[in-house]
Each structure stands twice: as C-alpha cells, then as structure tokens.
Scaffold this active site. Sequence first.
Site, PDB file in Angstrom:
ATOM      1  N   SER A 156      -9.787  -0.997   7.421  1.00  0.00           N
ATOM      2  CA  SER A 156      -9.171  -0.809   5.977  1.00  0.00           C
ATOM      3  C   SER A 156      -8.505  -2.091   5.465  1.00  0.00           C
ATOM      4  O   SER A 156      -7.891  -1.945   4.262  1.00  0.00           O
ATOM      5  CB  SER A 156      -8.189   0.326   6.004  1.00  0.00           C
ATOM      6  OG  SER A 156      -9.086   1.470   5.994  1.00  0.00           O
ATOM      7  N   SER A 165      -9.569   1.948   2.534  1.00  0.00           N
ATOM      8  CA  SER A 165      -8.327   2.395   2.152  1.00  0.00           C
ATOM      9  C   SER A 165      -7.541   1.503   1.274  1.00  0.00           C
ATOM     10  O   SER A 165      -6.573   1.871   0.532  1.00  0.00           O
ATOM     11  CB  SER A 165      -7.931   3.355   3.164  1.00  0.00           C
ATOM     12  OG  SER A 165      -6.970   2.696   4.072  1.00  0.00           O
ATOM     13  N   LYS A 208       0.780  -1.094  -0.075  1.00  0.00           N
ATOM     14  CA  LYS A 208      -0.055  -0.036   0.082  1.00  0.00           C
ATOM     15  C   LYS A 208       0.900   1.139  -0.091  1.00  0.00           C
ATOM     16  O   LYS A 208       1.836   1.095   0.722  1.00  0.00           O
ATOM     17  CB  LYS A 208      -0.959  -0.081   1.348  1.00  0.00           C
ATOM     18  CG  LYS A 208      -1.897   1.058   1.370  1.00  0.00           C
ATOM     19  CD  LYS A 208      -2.689   0.907   2.479  1.00  0.00           C
ATOM     20  CE  LYS A 208      -3.627   1.923   2.770  1.00  0.00           C
ATOM     21  NZ  LYS A 208      -4.627   1.860   4.014  1.00  0.00           N
TER      22      LYS A 208
END
Length: 530
Positions: free
Chosen positions: A215, A191, A110
């Site tokens: 998330s 996210s 990420k």
Amino acid sequence: MEEPRATRRSVLALGTAAAATPLLGAAPARADTAGGEFDELGVTELRALMDQGRLDAERLTRYYLERIERIDPLLHAVIEVNPDALREARRLDAGGRPRGPLHGMPVLLKDLVETADRMHTTAGSLALEGLRPARDATVAARLRAAGAVILGKTNLSEWAGGLSLTHHAGWSARGGQTRNPYKLDRSPNESSSGTGAAVAANLCVAGIGTETNGSIIDPSSANCLVGVKPTVGLVGRGGVIPGVPSQDSVGPMARTVRDAAIMLGTLVGVDGRDPATTASRGHFHRDYTRFLDADGLRGARIGVPRTVYYGYDHHADEIAERAIAVLRAAGAVIVDPADIPTAEQLEDLPGSMIVQAYEFKRALNTYLAAAGGEHPRDLAELIAFNRAHADRELRYVRQDGLETVEKLDFSEREYREALAANHRLSRTEGIDAVLRRHRLDALVMPTTGPPAKIDLIRGDMYGGGASTPAALAGYPAVSVPAGFAFGLPVGLTFMGTAWSEPVLLRLAYAYERASRIRRTPTYRKPDVGF
C-alpha cells in the site's frame, strides 16, 4: 488577508459528491491542471528559496491549497484540508530560525494518521466521522517538530482495504473514488492511493502512506513516485489506525528519492506507543540524505528474482529489463536469476491469512474500544453500522472482508505458529537466503504492472507485484519510477534485509539519477483504448 477557498467543508463536499456519483459516470469537467511555479520542486529547492527570502511558508501553503481547490475535483485524492494550515504556516514564518529539515513544507497524511486539530481521522469510514483525537500520532508530531505544515488528510481504500475481499483501490464511503492523475479512469492502486495521487499532482510537497502489503510501493508505482516502505519498527505507529501490526509500516511518498530520504529521517526513532520500535535502536538515522550517492550503483551486487516477480505482465517486464540495463551501465553487478527460494510458497501461504485475520480483528477492536467519541466500539458494531448505512457505505462494495475476519476465530497457538512460519519462509529461507547465497546488496523487480481500469462493480484487476516478501518479513522496500506503458507509470522496487534502508536509498537514488523517468501527470480523460 483573505483565506483561499479550499476549506475543510469544500473538500469534504467534493468527497461526498464523488461517493454519490453513479459508478464513474462521465469524466468530470476538466479542471485547470496547468503547472505552477513551484511544481516538481523538492524540499531542498524550496528551502533554498526560503533561505533567499523569495518564499515563505504561508505563500507555499496557499499555493498548495489553491491547487487542491483547482485540481482535486478531478482526483478526489484529498479527503479533507486542515482549516488551520495557513495559521500554522504563519506561525512558522513568525518563528525566526527554521524549526527543522521540513520547515514550512506542506505535507498530506493518509486518513489513518491521527492529528490533534480540527480534522477528522476516519479510515475513510462514515462510522468514524467526527472522530478528533486528543493527541497527534507519533509521525504527525515528528513532522510538526521538523517544521512541516500538515495540509490535510488523503483518501484511501476504506479501512486500508480491509472492508471488502474485492479490490477497490482508492474507494471510501467518506471520500469517494480517487482517480489516477495520469489517466482518470485508471486505479491509483492500493490503500495509500490518495497520497499517491496528491503527491503526483503536486498538491503538496510530499505525503505519508501506510503499508501492510503493497500500500505504499504500489500507489507509488502507479503515480510515478518514490515510495519507502520501512522495516517494521523503524517508524513508530502510535496513533495510526492499525491493520496487521506485524506487517504495518508508515513511510514517505515523494517525487524524488532525496525528498523521501529527508522525510524518512524526520519520522524514525523509538516510539513509546509502539513497542516494535525498540528494535530500531542502533539502526535508525536522522539524516538519510548522507547515504545518497549518484555513483552508488558502482560495484553493487543486485539480484533479479525471476520466479513469481517477473512474467505476470509483459509491460512491467519490458520496463524492468530496460531498468536492469541502466543498473548494469551504471556499474552494478547483476546476478540473474537470483530467485527467492520460497517465492511460490509466499504467494499462497495459509499462515498469511491466519496472521492477518487474527491481528486485524484484535488490533481494530482495541483501537475502537479506546478511541473517544460516539462510534462503533468493536468490529461487530462496525459491521452493524455499515448495514444500517448501506446506501452509502455498501453502495459499491460488500463488507465481506470485515465479516470474514469477524467470523474467523483462530487460537493464539495457531496464530503464533503461522507467524513463525511466515517469518521463517520470508526471512531466513526467503529474502535473507538469496541475499546471502549470492552476496547481494538488494533484489530488484517491477513493483507492479500498469494501473488497471477502475471498476466499482467487479473491483479492480490485480495482476501481481513485488510487495509480498517484504510485507511478510517486515523488511524494507523502495519503489522508484522506472517507465511508462501507454502513458501509465510503472515502478521498480529495490528490496533488502532488515534495516537496509541506507543501502536501498543509495541504489534507488543512483538509479533515479541515471534514468530520470519522472514526468508530471497528464490528467487524460477515459477512452476506449488502453
């Protein structure tokens, strides 16, 4: 040897194109989504092929780079590829003996996780474009030490969802809008959305997500994956752009429980840059696969917390009921109901807002002040940057999330009292209370409902989920595929007390083996139906 066409520039161009597309417009031209020879293979199977001399790190890395080039135009899940990925793979191949349990395995991170290479670390924001840290984040360094090839960075909700008060899962100014590979007009959820979509689409072996509240487990649910949200302090967060430190976790997202367990074992341990990890001494394990047991549900006591965590979506309820029947058939003792006593308080807790605003503002200001390069140095400068670049940064979303946090100014006393109340209600009077009362190994509930349609104007609909108790407590949760509603994935969450990852992984693995829900994505185009 010719490099594949998937370069950092080409993937960045895809992200720029996504951000420039009015709303969602028409569905993009359908890429060649046909499966390949290594699709759905996990770490164990790929390592066996390498041990047999039938595969090497360079070939596997090239395979995933080519899939990113071919499939990611549909998804916008990968914000940037590592221009040195093939070089890293060749170095591993030339090294002789395997370096570690992830030797030669290409993984995606990420875009909150710093890497000391030619990639950026930006939280999806144009304000940090060009930021190249001098040092790997702890998790990136541990992945490299375990032999992983860091393939690239994944898109996310900008600033991990902190930009706007409206839910825009998977949208960032730098990466555009990530789409769900099971249906392209559906949200990838929360996210860590780019990691979820990329792992589901077999663009890497596994990936890294982060979670403040939902998330990791929510995008795992929406993308038919296994997601592990660890106990806060189990995995070091040094070099990860922060959100709410008392809740932030870094964890694996994978297609199987075994792969998630292998990944987790490489990430854990005390991190000198993260004081919270000192509490993990005596609680972490270098090999979580030793806890996996196909018969691991037999005799396990599992509670069903009906209040709040059921009833918000009938599709999720139906899938969870089928999952509970599987658990019971596999030998689990189901205690139903086994409600979290404070469930309703946790969903509307004033202290949660105080803690998040206080910690986010201070953590982000500290991070921006210390990061090298030319960029905003605090939250006020970031807000000003976004206003100056509103044509790209604020095209679809307001920055009312950042502006609200900037205006709020709670005292340290207010913060400490709110944090103590959060922990008391979520831990001793919450999760721990129900586990102790019914002598439970874990709780089980639908992770969230089927993914909603992407709506860049009004924001995605969010109808409920399982993440809040573990988020506020800093406790672990594991989401595993549980079923489909009209082809859209829904996950099942196993939740427990602090440091109970071995138990949760054992239960999730046994359920996965008994249910075998995982399917590959369909890349369905938008339509007018469900």
